[in-house]
Design a protein around this motif. Structure first.
Motif, short mmCIF file in Angstrom:
data_model
loop_
_atom_site.label_atom_id
_atom_site.label_comp_id
_atom_site.label_asym_id
_atom_site.label_seq_id
_atom_site.Cartn_x
_atom_site.Cartn_y
_atom_site.Cartn_z
N HIS A 67 0.80 -1.23 0.00
CA HIS A 67 0.00 0.00 0.00
C HIS A 67 0.83 1.28 0.00
N LYS A 68 2.14 1.13 0.03
CA LYS A 68 3.05 2.29 -0.04
C LYS A 68 2.78 3.31 1.06
N VAL A 69 2.43 2.81 2.25
CA VAL A 69 2.24 3.70 3.39
C VAL A 69 2.92 3.08 4.60
N ASP A 70 3.73 3.87 5.27
CA ASP A 70 4.43 3.43 6.47
C ASP A 70 3.82 4.14 7.67
N LEU A 71 4.28 3.79 8.86
CA LEU A 71 3.73 4.42 10.07
C LEU A 71 3.90 5.93 10.06
N GLN A 72 5.08 6.38 9.66
CA GLN A 72 5.33 7.83 9.62
C GLN A 72 4.41 8.50 8.62
N ASP A 73 4.27 7.88 7.44
CA ASP A 73 3.41 8.45 6.41
C ASP A 73 1.96 8.52 6.90
N TYR A 74 1.53 7.47 7.57
CA TYR A 74 0.15 7.36 8.03
C TYR A 74 -0.22 8.49 8.98
N LEU A 75 0.72 8.87 9.82
CA LEU A 75 0.45 9.93 10.79
C LEU A 75 0.13 11.27 10.12
N TYR A 76 0.64 11.48 8.91
CA TYR A 76 0.44 12.75 8.22
C TYR A 76 -0.69 12.72 7.20
N LEU A 77 -1.37 11.59 7.08
CA LEU A 77 -2.48 11.50 6.14
C LEU A 77 -3.71 12.21 6.71
N THR A 78 -4.51 12.78 5.82
CA THR A 78 -5.79 13.35 6.25
C THR A 78 -6.76 12.19 6.46
N GLU A 79 -7.90 12.48 7.08
CA GLU A 79 -8.92 11.44 7.31
C GLU A 79 -9.40 10.85 6.00
N GLU A 80 -9.53 11.68 4.98
CA GLU A 80 -9.96 11.19 3.66
C GLU A 80 -8.95 10.21 3.09
N GLN A 81 -7.66 10.55 3.20
CA GLN A 81 -6.62 9.66 2.69
C GLN A 81 -6.58 8.36 3.49
N LYS A 82 -6.78 8.44 4.80
CA LYS A 82 -6.81 7.23 5.62
C LYS A 82 -7.98 6.34 5.23
#
Length: 177
Positions: A67-82
């Motif tokens: 999914h090309k998302v790591d823990l650090q990346d996930y923290l900066y995602l908006t709710e829509e992106q999550k």
């Protein structure tokens, strides 16, 4: 009586650069010694290994691949992106983050790493500064730093009298540091 004149800009800049190079060498050495003496790397390695073991237990590396998302990346995602991520991936990442944030070993190691970083940087700058800007000018008995000595310039009072250790202390430690 000495013929006193104001030093030219190039001489003063050159002396400053020599002093700056020496300062950076001493700061690097002091920071390294302090990090070894305080066991900074042990705390940092403990924190990283604990985080990695939790990441491995949740299979985060597969999530990163797929999914090309790591823990650090996930923290900066908006709710829509999550919400664009599959629900099981979101839950896995959020549970992993909760476990990391509640792990006592990680929190203790993180606290020590943060405290030691502040201590090491502060003392790593202070010790070389005191040596080069206060002790060396006192030893040379004329208020000159190494760079000033090389270029034949120095600090004097306006009335032409050599600076005293008190003046050097006020000028270097209180004035600069």
């Amino acid at each position: 009586m000495h013929d006193l004149q104001k030093a030219g800009l190039m001489k003063r800049m050159s002396a400053f650069l020599i002093d700056l190079i020496l300062m950076m060498i001493l700061v690097t050495g002091a920071v390294w010694l302090l990090s070894v003496a305080t066991g900074y790397d042990n705390y940092n390695n403990t924190m990283e290994s604990e985080i990695q073991s939790i990441r491995d237990s949740y299979g985060i590396s597969k999530i990163v691949e797929n999914h090309k998302v790591d823990l650090q990346d996930y923290l900066y995602l908006t709710e829509e992106q999550k919400n664009e991520l599959p629900e099981d991936v979101r839950n896995t990442i959020e549970n992993c983050i909760k476990d990391i944030n509640s792990n006592e070993a990680i929190l203790d190691a993180y606290s020590m790493v943060t405290s030691l970083t502040i201590l090491i940087v502060s003392l790593g700058l202070l010790f070389p500064f005191v040596i080069l800007e206060f002790i060396v000018p006192i030893i040379l008995k004329n208020g000159q730093t190494v760079g000033e000595k090389i270029f034949g310039i120095g600090v004097m009072r306006l009335d032409g009298v050599k600076v005293t250790p008190i003046v050097v202390f006020v000028r270097s430690i209180l004035g600069k540091y």
